[in-house]
Design a protein around this motif. Structure first.
Motif, short mmCIF file in Angstrom:
data_model
loop_
_atom_site.label_atom_id
_atom_site.label_comp_id
_atom_site.label_asym_id
_atom_site.label_seq_id
_atom_site.Cartn_x
_atom_site.Cartn_y
_atom_site.Cartn_z
N SER A 274 -24.35 48.81 13.31
CA SER A 274 -24.25 49.50 11.95
C SER A 274 -24.57 50.89 11.91
N TRP A 275 -25.05 51.43 12.86
CA TRP A 275 -25.27 52.79 13.19
C TRP A 275 -24.10 53.61 13.05
N SER A 276 -24.40 54.84 12.68
CA SER A 276 -23.26 55.91 12.46
C SER A 276 -22.76 56.37 14.11
N THR B 74 -33.09 60.80 11.12
CA THR B 74 -32.49 60.93 9.73
C THR B 74 -31.85 59.71 9.61
N GLU B 75 -31.60 58.76 10.14
CA GLU B 75 -31.03 57.37 9.90
C GLU B 75 -31.73 56.17 10.27
N LEU B 76 -32.67 56.42 11.29
CA LEU B 76 -33.41 55.15 11.81
C LEU B 76 -35.06 55.49 11.63
N GLU C 198 -22.70 59.00 15.43
CA GLU C 198 -23.34 60.33 15.90
C GLU C 198 -24.84 59.75 16.15
N VAL C 199 -25.30 58.70 15.45
CA VAL C 199 -26.81 57.91 16.05
C VAL C 199 -26.35 57.34 17.23
N GLN C 200 -25.40 56.43 17.27
CA GLN C 200 -25.25 55.82 18.51
C GLN C 200 -25.14 56.61 19.77
N THR D 187 -32.29 47.89 11.89
CA THR D 187 -31.00 47.64 11.79
C THR D 187 -30.23 47.42 13.12
N LYS E 95 -38.86 64.04 10.59
CA LYS E 95 -38.34 64.00 9.50
C LYS E 95 -38.88 65.04 8.29
N ALA F 28 -31.18 61.27 15.07
CA ALA F 28 -31.31 59.85 14.98
C ALA F 28 -32.16 59.32 13.86
#
Length: 311
Positions: free
Chosen positions: A214-216, A33-35, A218-220, A210, A93, A31
């Motif tokens: 809009s999350w991918s 890596t995107e958020l 995988e993240v959701q 965000t 991160k 998560a």
């Protein structure tokens, strides 16, 4: 009269504190890596805290607390979650999830030292052995050239250490603080306040929020699993086990979680597991065992007996 136990339920509960808690490092790594880190952790705990308090209300528990208890849950929420967890998510991160889990497994060592420094508690022989092994394990872990050369890895290690200090001090704080008596209500407020502080802090440091839409995928999915299983199911299982089995058996999660995190990180994220990491894990977790165990060294016991006879 002993409380009747359900073997199947106990097995499922151990699975929860072993595998689910061990998998939270992987889920957070995916998560983050995107958020943004504090938005991610804050949202997770606010939602989980609300759901836990709703569950408590459905169970007809008294969820109203006094101002002192509320203030103490804010402090505990900050030490455990806002700083203790939020900073770890931020550190992910820069370091691998398995590495983070291994470093955090040294938490009992840090708590022991804090108790010695802040409370003057004497360190027993078994714990001294554990501290020595713990320091050797940590050195083997963080001194690897493959890891140090990675960009931001030293910062990640330092952030995790600060988070461990916060968690350790939080453990000492809650042992004496006036907190809600019911563990479900107490946890709900800690998650709600700790997560809320992270959400307040997030925009201050410039994190951009965000929409979950809009999350991918995988993240959701990672966020959903963190909220429902990592925060609610595993914690409930943990407290259930404390009621039906010995604390020593529950504490075995300290040894299993890092192994689960290492395996999952290697399998799903292609994280490298070096021979030195394996040796460090064995030494470090052995040290944690010596710190947690209540048994005495046989030779030391005999030696103490001889001294008593000679006095």
């Amino acid at each position: 009269m002993d409380r009747p136990t359900n073997p199947t339920l106990i097995i499922l509960a151990f699975f929860a504190i072993y595998v689910i808690w061990g998998s939270t490092y992987l889920l957070n790594k995916i998560a983050v890596t995107e958020l943004p880190a504090f938005m991610l952790a804050g949202l997770r705990f606010v939602v989980a805290g609300i759901l836990i308090l709703i569950i408590a209300k459905i169970m007809r528990l008294h969820i109203l607390i006094n101002w002192r208890q509320f203030f103490n849950t804010i402090i505990a929420g900050f030490l455990f979650l806002s700083f203790g967890n939020g900073v770890v998510v931020w550190a992910l991160k820069f370091v691998d999830s398995g590495f983070a889990a291994l470093e955090i497994s040294a938490q009992p060592l840090l708590i022991l030292l804090l108790m010695r420094v802040l409370q003057g508690k004497k360190i027993q022989l078994m714990s001294v052995v554990g501290v020595v092994l713990g320091f050797i394990g940590i050195y083997l872990l963080v001194s690897q050239k493959e890891i140090i050369r990675q960009e931001g890895s030293v910062l990640g290690m330092f952030l995790i250490f600060l988070a461990m200090l916060s968690w350790g001090y939080g453990s000492l704080f809650v042992s004496k603080a006036d907190l809600p008596k019911n563990y479900l209500v107490n946890t709900g407020y800690q998650m709600l306040t700790g997560g809320g502080l992270m959400l307040l802090f997030s925009p201050i440091i410039g994190e951009k929020w965000t929409s979950p839409v809009s999350w991918s995928t995988e993240v959701q999915l990672s966020m959903l699993l963190l909220i429902l299983f990592g925060s609610i199911v595993a914690f409930t299982a943990f407290n259930y086990l404390l009621q039906v089995v010995s604390p020593e058996k529950v504490a075995t999660s300290t040894y299993v979680n890092p192994i689960i995190a290492l395996i999952l990180g290697w399998y799903f994220l292609d994280e490298q597991i070096t021979l030195q990491s394996i040796i460090a894990a064995i030494v470090l977790l052995t040290g944690v065992y010596f710190i947690n165990t209540r048994k005495k060294l046989v030779l030391f016991s005999r030696f103490s007996g001889k001294l008593s006879e000679n006095k």
